[in-house]
Design a protein around this motif. Structure first.
Motif, PDB file in Angstrom:
ATOM      1  N   GLY A 232      48.878  46.740  37.314  1.00 42.74           N
ATOM      2  CA  GLY A 232      48.109  47.825  37.896  1.00 42.74           C
ATOM      3  C   GLY A 232      46.616  47.672  37.675  1.00 42.74           C
ATOM      4  N   GLY A 233      46.206  46.541  37.095  1.00 45.57           N
ATOM      5  CA  GLY A 233      44.793  46.288  36.842  1.00 45.57           C
ATOM      6  C   GLY A 233      44.245  45.234  37.784  1.00 45.57           C
ATOM      7  N   TRP A 234      43.577  44.219  37.194  1.00 43.28           N
ATOM      8  CA  TRP A 234      42.906  43.207  37.994  1.00 43.28           C
ATOM      9  C   TRP A 234      43.215  41.820  37.452  1.00 43.28           C
TER      10      TRP A 234
ATOM     11  N   GLY B  37      35.709  47.294  42.001  1.00 41.54           N
ATOM     12  CA  GLY B  37      36.126  48.670  41.755  1.00 41.54           C
ATOM     13  C   GLY B  37      36.769  48.899  40.416  1.00 41.54           C
ATOM     14  N   ALA B  38      36.672  47.954  39.498  1.00 42.61           N
ATOM     15  CA  ALA B  38      37.253  48.136  38.174  1.00 42.61           C
ATOM     16  C   ALA B  38      36.443  49.155  37.379  1.00 42.61           C
ATOM     17  N   VAL B  39      37.123  49.897  36.542  1.00 40.63           N
ATOM     18  CA  VAL B  39      36.486  50.891  35.684  1.00 40.63           C
ATOM     19  C   VAL B  39      36.870  50.585  34.240  1.00 40.63           C
ATOM     20  N   PRO B  40      36.038  51.022  33.273  1.00 39.06           N
ATOM     21  CA  PRO B  40      36.371  50.775  31.871  1.00 39.06           C
ATOM     22  C   PRO B  40      37.778  51.251  31.529  1.00 39.06           C
ATOM     23  N   GLY B  41      38.517  50.401  30.809  1.00 39.29           N
ATOM     24  CA  GLY B  41      39.889  50.712  30.436  1.00 39.29           C
ATOM     25  C   GLY B  41      40.929  50.052  31.305  1.00 39.29           C
ATOM     26  N   ASP B  42      40.516  49.475  32.459  1.00 35.50           N
ATOM     27  CA  ASP B  42      41.473  48.779  33.316  1.00 35.50           C
ATOM     28  C   ASP B  42      41.982  47.522  32.618  1.00 35.50           C
ATOM     29  N   ALA B  43      43.236  47.156  32.923  1.00 34.20           N
ATOM     30  CA  ALA B  43      43.831  45.940  32.376  1.00 34.20           C
ATOM     31  C   ALA B  43      43.332  44.733  33.183  1.00 34.20           C
TER      32      ALA B  43
END
Length: 495
Positions: A368-370, A412-418
Motif C-alpha cells: 500500500g506504499g511505494w 504523492g508520498a507522505v511521511p509514514g508511507d511504506a
C-alpha cells in the motif's frame, strides 16, 4: 565408455564480494590515528572457455551446479581483501549458450571465453569512505552477492565431414573403417543413438568425420531422433550421403533415399544454412553383396546428373575407401582455405538494466506504499549494514542526492508511507537537504539546515562580532537577539 551429452542446463553462481572493514589506526602516543579499514575483495566470475580437447558436455550433466570463489576478507591498516577465484568451465567448440530463452553466445575458436556470471563487488572500507566532511566514518559497506544464472548449453558438433543417411546404411561402420573410432555397430535400425566422431588422415590432410544418426522422412518435424541431432550437421564442411545398396525395404532405392534426405535438410536448414549445397558426395555402400555392383551401374548416371560425386565402397572389404578418403580431403581443404581464421575472443554477458542511471517510483500494491526501482538504489541497499545507524544515515544521504525523496514527494508520498527498495521496506521520514526549501516551508519539519540558532547571524554588527570573538568562552555566544555559533561568527570577519 564415456557417454555423449550435447545438451545440459547449468546453474552457475559467481562469488560474493567480501565486506569492507571499519577500523581506526592505533599507534603508541597516537590514539586517534584516523580510519584505516581496507576494502573487501571482489567475488570470482564464472567463465566458459572453449577447449578443443573437450568433445562433450558430460561433466556438466553430472555436476550442473557450479560456483566461483568468494572475495577474501579485508583488514585494518589499509589491507584490502583479495579477489575470489574464478570458476572456469571448459566447453567444446561449437557450444551455444542460451539464457532466458535468448542465445547470448556461440562459442567458436580455442581460448574463446564468456563471462557468464559476474562476481559481486567488495564493500568499501571506512578509509575509502573518508572525505573532508566525513573525516572518521564509523562504518563500512557490505560486499555484494555474485550473480546467479541458469543457462542452457547446447553442442553443435564441429566436424569437417558429416555422414547422413537412413539407419543401418553403414555410417558407423564407415567411421570405424576410416578412423580409430569404435562405435557400436549392429544390424538393427537406430543402433547409433549419439553422434560418433572419428579422426581420418588422407595423405597430408587430417580431418574429422561424424556419423549423424536419426535422419529419416519427417526428421525435420521431430520424427524419430531427427530434431535432436540435425543441429550437428550445421557446421560440417561437407555432407556425405551413405546409401545402402543392400536394402530390402519396399519402395526404397538410392535415388529416392537421396531425394528424401535432401527434403529433410532443406526443411531444417532453409536457404540460410543451405545444407543441401553441402551434400556433394554419395557413398554407395555394401557393393560386396550380391547384385550390389550391378545396382551401382544402374544409378550412377542419375546421381552424377544431380551433381554428386559417386564412390562405390565396401566397408567390409575396405574397397574404395582410399579414393573416398582423398576426395573428402580435397573438399575439406577447399573449405578451410575459404574460411577466415577464428581468433579467440573474450565475451562478457552484461545485460543492461533499464533506467540504469536513475530510478522509478510506482505504487506498491503489496504494502500500500511505494516501490522504488533502479540499479543504483537497489545496489546501495545491498551494501548497507542496517545495524549501524551511521551507515543507515549514509544510505539516506545517497538516496537523497539521487533525488529519491524528491521523486517520492512528486509521486504523492507522505511521511509514514511504506517505501520498498530492493528487499528492504521502511517508513518514509523526509530529510530534505539545506537550501531545498525556504525557512517558512521548513518550519516544523525539523529537516536539515533549519537550525533556528543561526537565524540572527546576519543582524550582527562588526563590533558585536568582534566582541563575541574576544569573549569566546562557550561554543555558542549570545549576540543580538539570539545564540550564534562562535565558529560561524569567526568565519564572517572578512565582511
Amino acid at each position: 565408455m564415456a557417454a555423449f551429452v550435447d545438451r545440459v542446463t547449468v546453474h552457475v553462481t559467481a562469488g560474493n564480494g567480501s565486506h569492507g572493514v571499519s577500523s581506526v589506526h592505533r599507534e603508541k602516543f597516537k590514539p586517534l590515528g584516523g580510519p584505516d579499514g581496507g576494502n573487501g575483495g571482489d567475488g570470482g566470475d564464472v567463465v566458459l572457455e572453449v577447449d578443443p580437447n573437450v568433445h562433450t558436455l558430460l561433466d556438466f550433466h553430472h555436476s550442473p551446479h557450479q560456483k566461483a570463489g568468494n572475495g577474501r576478507q579485508a583488514a585494518g591498516d589499509y589491507k584490502n581483501g583479495g579477489r575470489g577465484e574464478d570458476r572456469v568451465l571448459r566447453v567444446p567448440p561449437g557450444t551455444v549458450v542460451t539464457v532466458d530463452g535468448e542465445v547470448v553466445a556461440d562459442l567458436m575458436g580455442a581460448g574463446t571465453r564468456l563471462v557468464l556470471a559476474h562476481g559481486g563487488k567488495g564493500g568499501l572500507g571506512n578509509a575509502a569512505l573518508a572525505n573532508s566532511r566525513r573525516k572518521a566514518p564509523g562504518f563500512a559497506l557490505l560486499g555484494e552477492p555474485g550473480e546467479s544464472v541458469d543457462a542452457v548449453l547446447e553442442l553443435k558438433s564441429i566436424a569437417d565431414v558429416g555422414l547422413v543417411g537412413y539407419p543401418s546404411a553403414g555410417k558407423s561402420s564407415l567411421v570405424a573403417a576410416m578412423s580409430a573410432a569404435r562405435p557400436k555397430i549392429a544390424d538393427y535400425p537406430f543402433t547409433t543413438l549419439v553422434p560418433q566422431l572419428g579422426v581420418v588422415r588422407s595423405g597430408d590432410v587430417t580431418y574429422t568425420m561424424a556419423d549423424v544418426p536419426g535422419l529419416i522422412p519427417g526428421a525435420s518435424t521431430g520424427k524419430g531422433l531427427g530434431l535432436q541431432f540435425l543441429r550437428h550437421v550445421e557446421r560440417c564442411a561437407v555432407l556425405v550421403h551413405v546409401v545402402d545398396m543392400a536394402t530390402m525395404e519396399p519402395g526404397r532405392d538410392p535415388e529416392s533415399d537421396i531425394v528424401a534426405l535432401e527434403h529433410e535438410l532443406r526443411e531444417y536448414g532453409g536457404d540460410e544454412l543451405d545444407l543441401v549445397g553441402r551434400l556433394r558426395i554419395a557413398v554407395l555402400n555394401k557393393i560386396d553383396v550380391p547384385d550390389g555392383r550391378e545396382l551401382v551401374d544402374l544409378v550412377r548416371d542419375t546421381l552424377e546428373a544431380r551433381g554428386l560425386q559417386v564412390f562405390p565402397v565396401s566397408v567390409a572389404t575396405h574397397e574404395g575407401l582410399d579414393q573416398l578418403g582423398f576426395a573428402l580431403a580435397r573438399e575439406v581443404e577447399e573449405h578451410r582455405a575459404a574460411q577466415p581464421e577464428v581468433e579467440p575472443v573474450r565475451i562478457t554477458l552484461t545485460p543492461r538494466a533499464a533506467n540504469e542511471e536513475g530510478f522509478t517510483v510506482e505504487p506498491d500494491p503489496r504494502t500500500g506504499g511505494w516501490l522504488v526501482r533502479g540499479t543504483r538504489p537497489e545496489r546501495w541497499i545491498r551494501q548497507t549494514d542496517f545495524t549501524n545507524d551511521e551507515a543507515v544515515g549514509y544510505l539516506a544521504d545517497r538516496l537523497n542526492r539521487l533525488g529519491v525523496e524528491e521523486g517520492l514527494a512528486k509521486a504523492g508520498a507522505v511521511p509514514g508511507d511504506a517505501i520498498t527498495v530492493g528487499d528492504v521496506t521502511f517508513d518514509w521520514e523526509p530529510t530534505l537537504p539545506a537550501g531545498t526549501l525556504t525557512v517558512e516551508e521548513t518550519a516544523g519539519l525539523g529537516g536539515r539546515g533549519t537550525d533556528t540558532r543561526l537565524e540572527d547571524n546576519t543582524r550582527l554588527s562588526a563590533d558585536e562580532r568582534l566582541a563575541a570573538k574576544k569573549a569566546r568562552r562557550l561554543p555558542y555566544e549570545l549576540a543580538g537577539d539570539g545564540w550564534v555559533d562562535a565558529d560561524l561568527i569567526d568565519d564572517t570577519r572578512s565582511k
